[in-house]
Design a protein around this motif. Sequence first.
Motif, mmCIF file in Angstrom:
data_model
loop_
_atom_site.group_PDB
_atom_site.id
_atom_site.type_symbol
_atom_site.label_atom_id
_atom_site.label_comp_id
_atom_site.label_asym_id
_atom_site.label_seq_id
_atom_site.Cartn_x
_atom_site.Cartn_y
_atom_site.Cartn_z
ATOM 1 N N ASP A 200 1.255 -6.414 -10.269
ATOM 2 C CA ASP A 200 1.366 -5.637 -9.290
ATOM 3 C C ASP A 200 2.297 -5.974 -7.974
ATOM 4 O OD1 ASP A 200 1.239 -2.964 -10.315
ATOM 5 O OD2 ASP A 200 -1.607 -4.280 -10.843
ATOM 6 N N ARG A 201 2.818 -7.186 -8.161
ATOM 7 C CA ARG A 201 2.943 -7.252 -6.222
ATOM 8 C C ARG A 201 4.168 -6.891 -5.811
ATOM 9 N NH1 ARG A 201 4.970 -13.738 -4.120
ATOM 10 N NH2 ARG A 201 5.551 -13.121 -2.330
ATOM 11 N N PHE A 202 5.545 -7.395 -6.897
ATOM 12 C CA PHE A 202 6.923 -6.288 -6.664
ATOM 13 C C PHE A 202 6.563 -5.336 -6.911
ATOM 14 C CE2 PHE A 202 7.350 -11.092 -6.101
ATOM 15 C CZ PHE A 202 7.913 -11.714 -4.497
ATOM 16 N N VAL A 203 6.938 -3.933 -6.199
ATOM 17 C CA VAL A 203 6.734 -2.546 -7.365
ATOM 18 C C VAL A 203 8.035 -2.339 -7.006
ATOM 19 C CG1 VAL A 203 5.354 -0.792 -6.679
ATOM 20 C CG2 VAL A 203 4.456 -2.558 -7.016
ATOM 21 N N GLU A 204 8.948 -1.716 -7.785
ATOM 22 C CA GLU A 204 9.662 -0.392 -7.499
ATOM 23 C C GLU A 204 9.316 0.736 -7.226
ATOM 24 O OE1 GLU A 204 11.703 0.313 -11.269
ATOM 25 O OE2 GLU A 204 12.285 1.618 -10.986
ATOM 26 N N ILE A 205 10.175 0.535 -6.322
ATOM 27 C CA ILE A 205 9.211 1.870 -5.257
ATOM 28 C C ILE A 205 10.680 2.949 -5.818
ATOM 29 C CG2 ILE A 205 8.281 1.358 -3.967
ATOM 30 C CD1 ILE A 205 10.146 1.472 -1.811
ATOM 31 N N TRP A 206 12.162 2.607 -5.910
ATOM 32 C CA TRP A 206 13.205 3.606 -5.690
ATOM 33 C C TRP A 206 14.413 3.284 -6.718
ATOM 34 C CZ3 TRP A 206 14.153 6.213 -0.338
ATOM 35 C CH2 TRP A 206 15.641 7.653 -0.403
ATOM 36 N N ASN A 207 15.190 3.810 -6.947
ATOM 37 C CA ASN A 207 15.652 3.675 -8.485
ATOM 38 C C ASN A 207 16.942 4.600 -7.144
ATOM 39 O OD1 ASN A 207 17.423 3.024 -10.451
ATOM 40 N ND2 ASN A 207 16.475 3.751 -11.816
ATOM 41 N N GLY B 146 3.039 -9.132 -1.194
ATOM 42 C CA GLY B 146 2.099 -9.898 -0.840
ATOM 43 C C GLY B 146 1.395 -10.653 -1.634
ATOM 44 N N ASP B 147 1.749 -12.655 -1.342
ATOM 45 C CA ASP B 147 1.078 -13.532 -2.607
ATOM 46 C C ASP B 147 -0.495 -13.476 -3.082
ATOM 47 O OD1 ASP B 147 0.505 -15.120 -0.400
ATOM 48 O OD2 ASP B 147 2.271 -16.050 -0.511
ATOM 49 N N HIS B 148 -0.778 -12.127 -1.610
ATOM 50 C CA HIS B 148 -2.988 -12.696 -2.402
ATOM 51 C C HIS B 148 -2.318 -11.095 -3.757
ATOM 52 C CE1 HIS B 148 -1.882 -8.671 -0.200
ATOM 53 N NE2 HIS B 148 -2.879 -8.072 -0.840
ATOM 54 N N ILE B 149 -1.424 -11.125 -4.039
ATOM 55 C CA ILE B 149 -0.934 -10.040 -5.910
ATOM 56 C C ILE B 149 -0.442 -11.030 -6.615
ATOM 57 C CG2 ILE B 149 -0.644 -7.408 -6.642
ATOM 58 C CD1 ILE B 149 -1.823 -6.925 -3.602
#
Length: 469
Positions: free
Chosen positions: A196-203, A180-183
Motif C-alpha cells: 500500500d505504499r505506492f498506490v495507483e491513483i489514475w489510469n 512514504g517508506d513507513h508503509i
Amino acid sequence: MKTLNEIRSTFLNYFDAQGHQVVPSSPLVPRNDPTLMFTAAGMVQFKNLFTGVETRNYSRATSAQKCVRAGGKHNDLDNVGYTARHHTFFEMLGNFSFGDYFKSEAIPFAWDLLTKEFGIDPNRLLVTVYHTDEEAVKIWKAHTGLPDERIIRIATDDNFWSAGPTGPCGPCTEIFYDHGDHIWGGPPGSPEEDGDRFVEIWNLVFMQYEQFEDGTREPLPNQSIDTGMGIERVAALLQGTNDNYATDLMRSLIEASAHASSTDPDGPGKTHHRVIADHLRSTSFLIADGVMPSNEGRGYVLRRIMRRAMRHAHLLGVKDPLMHQLVPSLVQQMGAAYPELGQAQSLIRETLLLEETRFRQTLDRGLKLLDDELHGLPEGATLPGEAAFKLYDTFGFPLDLTQDALREKGRAVDTDGFNTAMEAQKAKARAAWAGSGEAADATVWFDVADKSGVTEFLGYDTESAEGQI
Ligand code: ATP
Ligand code: MG
Ligand code: MG
Ligand code: MG
C-alpha cells in the motif's frame, strides 16, 4: 481538508471548465450488455462512442461512475479487508475524449488537476508508461519535469489496454502516489509492488490503434482518451492517509457499524467493520440498481457479498440483524450524489433485513460445523471439499464465504473436492429425476439448477470490451 463529496465536484467542475460534458453515472447493471457482469469502469457507458457506432453532440465527457468489481473479469472481493485500497464498490472519476484531444492534452489535464487544483506534492508522484510509448515519455518530461527514474517503463499488459483480440487498443500511463517508506510496498514493476505504499491513483488509456485478426495494428482514425481515477484513493491521499477506510465517507460508515454493534471501531473487530462498510455500499447500490439476491448470476454475487458481510457482523458478536440499520448513514453520505439510493432506501433495508434474518437461521450452525471440522484436522491442512460442500448445500455458505472464514485462520479449501461433491450431487439428482418420467421438464429445471451452481457461477466471465479500466 476536502471531503469525498467535494473531491467529486472539484473533478467534474475542472473538466467541465475544459469543455467536457458532465454525464451522470450509468447503472451498475450495464444496459444492453448481457456479457458484462457489472459496470467496472467509467468507459462502459461510452463504448459505442469510442468505436464510432454512436455519436452524440459532444466529443469530450467527464463522469463519476459507480463501479462494482466483485464478479466476472474484475473481482476485488478477496482484497477487501486485506488491502487499504480496494473496494467492491467504488467511484471512478474519468475524463473522455472521443476522437477529440489525445495524449498531449490528456497528460497535462491530469497533472494540473492533481498538482494545482488538488495541490498534491509533485515529488510524491511517479508514473508508468508502456515501454514503447516514447511519445508519452516526452510529454511527461516536457510538461512536468519528472526525472527519468520516476517515469517507469512497463512492458506488461498492465500498461497496454485492449478491448479484446481485435479492435481498439493502445498504451496506458498510470499515475502513482508514494505514501512514504513507513508503509510497506515497492514501486510499480518491482516485486514488492503489491503493497500500500505506492498506490495507483489514475489510469490514462490512449486508444491509439486498431488491431486486426492477423495481429497487425493500424493507427485509429479517431484516437481517443479514456481515464479512470478511484475517488477513494485520491480522498485518502488528500486527507493525509494511505488508508481508504480512514477517509471521511468510509469512516462514517465504520462508525455507524461500530455504533450499531456497540463495539470499538478500532478494536479487535476493526477488519469486520471495514468489510461491513465496504459491503454495505456494494449491496445497497446493487439493490438500488435493481439487482435482488438470488441463486444465479448477478443476484448470486449480491447474495455472496451480503452473506460475507453478515458473517463479519456475526463475528462482532451482534445478535440481531445489523446491515439494514446502517442504510440511513449511507444515504446521508451518498444520497445527494446518487438520488437512487434515497429512492430505494426502504427496499434496500427490507432486502438486507430479510436476507440477514434468513441467513442467521443457518449461520450459527454452519460456523459450528466448520469449527468442528477444523478441530479434527491436522495443523494447516485444507478443509475437505465435502465439508465445504455441506456448508454450501445445507447451510447456504457460498464457497467464497467459507474461504474468507478460513483465510483468517491461514487455511484453504480443497476446491477440486468441492466441485466433485457438487457434480456428484447434480448427477444424483438428475438420475432421480429421470427415473420420475418427467424428462422434458427436468431439462429446464436442471438448466436453472446448473446456473445456480458455484462452479458455473465462477465461470461467468467475459472477454468482452470491458477494458482494463
Ligand atoms: P489496482 O492495480 O490497484 O487493482 P487497477 O489497475 O485494477 O487498480 P484500473 O482498472 O486501472 O485499476 O482502474 C482505474 C482506477 O480505479 C485505478 O487507478 C484506481 O484508482 C481505481 N480502482 C480500481 N480498482 C479499485 C478498487 N477495487 N477499489 C477502489 N478503487 C479502485
Ligand atoms: Mg485491479
Ligand atoms: Mg493496476
Ligand atoms: Mg490500472
